[in-house]
Write a protein that holds these residues in place. Sequence first.
Motif, PDB file in Angstrom:
ATOM      1  N   ILE A 101       0.832  -1.206   0.000  1.00 35.81           N
ATOM      2  CA  ILE A 101       0.000   0.000   0.000  1.00 35.81           C
ATOM      3  C   ILE A 101       0.871   1.261   0.000  1.00 35.81           C
ATOM      4  CG2 ILE A 101      -1.771   1.249   1.277  1.00 35.81           C
ATOM      5  CD1 ILE A 101      -2.824  -1.412   2.247  1.00 35.81           C
ATOM      6  N   GLY A 102       2.144   1.138   0.426  1.00 36.56           N
ATOM      7  CA  GLY A 102       3.060   2.256   0.342  1.00 36.56           C
ATOM      8  C   GLY A 102       3.127   3.129   1.571  1.00 36.56           C
ATOM      9  N   VAL A 103       2.523   2.733   2.702  1.00 39.12           N
ATOM     10  CA  VAL A 103       2.551   3.577   3.898  1.00 39.12           C
ATOM     11  C   VAL A 103       3.510   3.050   4.962  1.00 39.12           C
ATOM     12  CG1 VAL A 103       0.213   4.404   3.548  1.00 39.12           C
ATOM     13  CG2 VAL A 103       0.580   2.351   4.914  1.00 39.12           C
ATOM     14  N   ARG A 104       3.942   1.808   4.840  1.00 42.91           N
ATOM     15  CA  ARG A 104       4.888   1.272   5.815  1.00 42.91           C
ATOM     16  C   ARG A 104       6.195   2.053   5.696  1.00 42.91           C
ATOM     17  NH1 ARG A 104       4.179  -5.160   6.820  1.00 42.91           N
ATOM     18  NH2 ARG A 104       1.936  -5.289   6.473  1.00 42.91           N
ATOM     19  N   GLY A 105       6.749   2.386   6.851  1.00 50.95           N
ATOM     20  CA  GLY A 105       7.972   3.166   6.854  1.00 50.95           C
ATOM     21  C   GLY A 105       7.749   4.652   6.729  1.00 50.95           C
ATOM     22  N   ARG A 106       6.486   5.087   6.730  1.00 52.88           N
ATOM     23  CA  ARG A 106       6.179   6.521   6.647  1.00 52.88           C
ATOM     24  C   ARG A 106       5.217   6.905   7.769  1.00 52.88           C
ATOM     25  NH1 ARG A 106       4.524   7.806   0.546  1.00 52.88           N
ATOM     26  NH2 ARG A 106       4.910   9.932   1.270  1.00 52.88           N
ATOM     27  N   PRO A 107       5.584   6.644   9.028  1.00 50.81           N
ATOM     28  CA  PRO A 107       4.664   6.874  10.150  1.00 50.81           C
ATOM     29  C   PRO A 107       4.254   8.323  10.326  1.00 50.81           C
ATOM     30  CG  PRO A 107       6.885   6.428  10.946  1.00 50.81           C
ATOM     31  CD  PRO A 107       6.886   6.111   9.482  1.00 50.81           C
ATOM     32  N   ARG A 108       5.165   9.248  10.045  1.00 50.90           N
ATOM     33  CA  ARG A 108       4.816  10.661  10.199  1.00 50.90           C
ATOM     34  C   ARG A 108       3.721  11.050   9.214  1.00 50.90           C
ATOM     35  NH1 ARG A 108       3.787  14.731  13.416  1.00 50.90           N
ATOM     36  NH2 ARG A 108       4.049  16.743  12.393  1.00 50.90           N
ATOM     37  N   TRP A 109       3.841  10.561   7.972  1.00 50.22           N
ATOM     38  CA  TRP A 109       2.832  10.854   6.958  1.00 50.22           C
ATOM     39  C   TRP A 109       1.491  10.268   7.353  1.00 50.22           C
ATOM     40  CZ3 TRP A 109      -0.418   8.186   3.749  1.00 50.22           C
ATOM     41  CH2 TRP A 109      -0.985   8.904   2.684  1.00 50.22           C
ATOM     42  N   VAL A 110       1.477   9.015   7.831  1.00 52.09           N
ATOM     43  CA  VAL A 110       0.232   8.368   8.246  1.00 52.09           C
ATOM     44  C   VAL A 110      -0.385   9.111   9.429  1.00 52.09           C
ATOM     45  CG1 VAL A 110      -0.789   6.253   9.167  1.00 52.09           C
ATOM     46  CG2 VAL A 110       0.989   6.109   7.422  1.00 52.09           C
ATOM     47  N   GLU A 111       0.440   9.536  10.368  1.00 51.02           N
ATOM     48  CA  GLU A 111      -0.045  10.251  11.549  1.00 51.02           C
ATOM     49  C   GLU A 111      -0.785  11.525  11.154  1.00 51.02           C
ATOM     50  OE1 GLU A 111      -0.712  10.601  15.591  1.00 51.02           O
ATOM     51  OE2 GLU A 111       0.402   8.972  14.627  1.00 51.02           O
ATOM     52  N   VAL A 112      -0.181  12.286  10.256  1.00 50.13           N
ATOM     53  CA  VAL A 112      -0.740  13.578   9.873  1.00 50.13           C
ATOM     54  C   VAL A 112      -1.897  13.429   8.882  1.00 50.13           C
ATOM     55  CG1 VAL A 112      -0.262  15.775   8.721  1.00 50.13           C
ATOM     56  CG2 VAL A 112       1.410  14.801  10.321  1.00 50.13           C
ATOM     57  N   ALA A 113      -1.678  12.619   7.844  1.00 52.06           N
ATOM     58  CA  ALA A 113      -2.648  12.555   6.750  1.00 52.06           C
ATOM     59  C   ALA A 113      -3.828  11.642   7.032  1.00 52.06           C
ATOM     60  CB  ALA A 113      -1.946  12.102   5.459  1.00 52.06           C
ATOM     61  N   TYR A 114      -3.630  10.640   7.888  1.00 53.51           N
ATOM     62  CA  TYR A 114      -4.723   9.695   8.137  1.00 53.51           C
ATOM     63  C   TYR A 114      -5.194   9.708   9.584  1.00 53.51           C
ATOM     64  CZ  TYR A 114      -7.393   5.406   8.600  1.00 53.51           C
ATOM     65  OH  TYR A 114      -8.392   4.507   8.880  1.00 53.51           O
ATOM     66  N   SER A 115      -4.314   9.368  10.532  1.00 53.38           N
ATOM     67  CA  SER A 115      -4.739   9.164  11.921  1.00 53.38           C
ATOM     68  C   SER A 115      -5.322  10.412  12.566  1.00 53.38           C
ATOM     69  CB  SER A 115      -3.567   8.640  12.762  1.00 53.38           C
ATOM     70  OG  SER A 115      -3.140   7.376  12.291  1.00 53.38           O
ATOM     71  N   ASN A 116      -4.829  11.591  12.164  1.00 53.31           N
ATOM     72  CA  ASN A 116      -5.315  12.840  12.754  1.00 53.31           C
ATOM     73  C   ASN A 116      -6.182  13.652  11.814  1.00 53.31           C
ATOM     74  OD1 ASN A 116      -4.138  12.853  15.444  1.00 53.31           O
ATOM     75  ND2 ASN A 116      -2.163  12.935  14.394  1.00 53.31           N
ATOM     76  N   THR A 117      -6.444  13.146  10.601  1.00 51.54           N
ATOM     77  CA  THR A 117      -7.228  13.909   9.631  1.00 51.54           C
ATOM     78  C   THR A 117      -8.423  13.121   9.119  1.00 51.54           C
ATOM     79  OG1 THR A 117      -5.218  15.066   8.934  1.00 51.54           O
ATOM     80  CG2 THR A 117      -7.129  15.207   7.470  1.00 51.54           C
ATOM     81  N   ILE A 118      -8.155  12.001   8.476  1.00 51.91           N
ATOM     82  CA  ILE A 118      -9.232  11.206   7.883  1.00 51.91           C
ATOM     83  C   ILE A 118      -9.914  10.319   8.911  1.00 51.91           C
ATOM     84  CG2 ILE A 118      -9.759   9.397   6.187  1.00 51.91           C
ATOM     85  CD1 ILE A 118      -7.463  10.491   4.496  1.00 51.91           C
ATOM     86  N   TYR A 119      -9.102   9.614   9.718  1.00 49.60           N
ATOM     87  CA  TYR A 119      -9.689   8.613  10.595  1.00 49.60           C
ATOM     88  C   TYR A 119     -10.655   9.190  11.637  1.00 49.60           C
ATOM     89  CZ  TYR A 119     -10.460   4.898  13.886  1.00 49.60           C
ATOM     90  OH  TYR A 119     -11.085   3.985  14.696  1.00 49.60           O
ATOM     91  N   PRO A 120     -10.390  10.323  12.285  1.00 51.42           N
ATOM     92  CA  PRO A 120     -11.372  10.842  13.248  1.00 51.42           C
ATOM     93  C   PRO A 120     -12.759  11.032  12.638  1.00 51.42           C
ATOM     94  CG  PRO A 120      -9.291  11.967  13.524  1.00 51.42           C
ATOM     95  CD  PRO A 120      -9.158  11.130  12.285  1.00 51.42           C
ATOM     96  N   PHE A 121     -12.814  11.475  11.387  1.00 52.38           N
ATOM     97  CA  PHE A 121     -14.111  11.624  10.713  1.00 52.38           C
ATOM     98  C   PHE A 121     -14.753  10.259  10.474  1.00 52.38           C
ATOM     99  CE2 PHE A 121     -16.426  11.494   6.668  1.00 52.38           C
ATOM    100  CZ  PHE A 121     -17.464  12.350   6.954  1.00 52.38           C
ATOM    101  N   VAL A 122     -13.963   9.303   9.975  1.00 54.50           N
ATOM    102  CA  VAL A 122     -14.484   7.956   9.723  1.00 54.50           C
ATOM    103  C   VAL A 122     -14.968   7.330  11.025  1.00 54.50           C
ATOM    104  CG1 VAL A 122     -13.866   5.619   8.973  1.00 54.50           C
ATOM    105  CG2 VAL A 122     -13.006   7.608   7.711  1.00 54.50           C
ATOM    106  N   ARG A 123     -14.181   7.461  12.080  1.00 59.39           N
ATOM    107  CA  ARG A 123     -14.517   6.869  13.381  1.00 59.39           C
ATOM    108  C   ARG A 123     -15.856   7.397  13.896  1.00 59.39           C
ATOM    109  NH1 ARG A 123     -10.310   8.849  17.130  1.00 59.39           N
ATOM    110  NH2 ARG A 123     -11.612  10.705  17.221  1.00 59.39           N
ATOM    111  N   GLU A 124     -16.029   8.696  13.855  1.00 58.99           N
ATOM    112  CA  GLU A 124     -17.262   9.269  14.399  1.00 58.99           C
ATOM    113  C   GLU A 124     -18.463   8.980  13.499  1.00 58.99           C
ATOM    114  OE1 GLU A 124     -18.853  13.399  16.452  1.00 58.99           O
ATOM    115  OE2 GLU A 124     -16.752  13.170  15.863  1.00 58.99           O
ATOM    116  N   PHE A 125     -18.255   9.020  12.199  1.00 52.37           N
ATOM    117  CA  PHE A 125     -19.356   8.778  11.267  1.00 52.37           C
ATOM    118  C   PHE A 125     -19.859   7.336  11.375  1.00 52.37           C
ATOM    119  CE2 PHE A 125     -20.845   7.425   7.017  1.00 52.37           C
ATOM    120  CZ  PHE A 125     -21.927   8.284   6.899  1.00 52.37           C
ATOM    121  N   VAL A 126     -18.938   6.369  11.265  1.00 51.79           N
ATOM    122  CA  VAL A 126     -19.327   4.961  11.315  1.00 51.79           C
ATOM    123  C   VAL A 126     -19.789   4.588  12.721  1.00 51.79           C
ATOM    124  CG1 VAL A 126     -18.562   2.583  10.975  1.00 51.79           C
ATOM    125  CG2 VAL A 126     -17.743   4.386   9.448  1.00 51.79           C
ATOM    126  N   GLY A 127     -19.082   5.080  13.745  1.00 53.59           N
ATOM    127  CA  GLY A 127     -19.460   4.770  15.124  1.00 53.59           C
ATOM    128  C   GLY A 127     -20.845   5.276  15.480  1.00 53.59           C
TER     129      GLY A 127
END
Length: 332
Positions: free
Chosen positions: A1-27
Amino acid sequence: IGVRGRPRWVEVAYSNTIYPFVREFVGTLTGWMKYSFAELFLLLAAGWLIYKTIVNLRSVYRKQRSLRNLGAHAASFALAMAGLFNAWGMFGWGFNYYRQPFLQVENLDRTGITAEELRAVCQKLVVEANELRLNLEEDDNGVMRTEDGDRAALKRVRVAFDVRGLEYLSLRDGFVSRPKGLVLPLRPWLNISGVFFPYTGEPNVGMEQPVHNGLFAGCHEAAHQLGWAREEEANFVGYAVCRRHPDADYRYAATQGALSYALGALRQLDPDAAAAVVLTLGKPLLRDWDASRSFWKKYDTRFGDAALRVNDAYLKAQGQEQGIRSYASMVD
């Protein structure tokens, strides 16, 4: 998928941006239901597969289609579904395996831990667990129980995650939905006390286990929903949040869970120190732990061992090199 080895990118672009929206919407979509959508989904999927298998085999028996054609169709369908569910699971939660470690996010240092420090932590946890356990309800066997019932108690997990003033900034104001108590008694046979199902955004907890284990599992699975995918981090986050719970039964569940892992680590470093700490465990706490050992011993089977190996392989495939042993790394 190309994200392994890029934790800073995942933290900023997904875990703190996309995922909070997904978590609250689906939850929010699935959180209203008392029982688990995940369990219902799996039951319907199993029923559908059985039905389709019978229909397809009947068509082969009646020579309406060849076995080769059926096999090719089934293989292509299975591959398509595997790809779909992998993409869905990764986008809905799985990328969190590759985010920055909690230690790094919170600027914590785990180097230079000594046996003496670990012994002091164990002693502190013993004192807290013994005190919290004194005023809790008990069943006829002297084992802890909740005043409002085990299923109702799971709803109170959310209270802990709403607490302000947590010492860890990354855990403040985190949306989680209530954990769902599973109906089917499958989790013990799989040697799993709970599971977070990313496709429906639900923390799920097995209801057969002793309640102190169930509440700790609820904290753990809610931490997964919060976005901490690695098992040691979910264990620690569950403890760190639920030790601040306004209700004593949750504070006790979190503390005794952390104590069990810390004692295990101390036994490896200094068995004599661990034995001395064990002598200070209160009788009510020992009754709870005896109940846990008796419960899980019933499921110490070849099937359970196979399930552990599958879970171990899954965790290693997600980059957790220690596999199922990673749970205990919460102590660090």
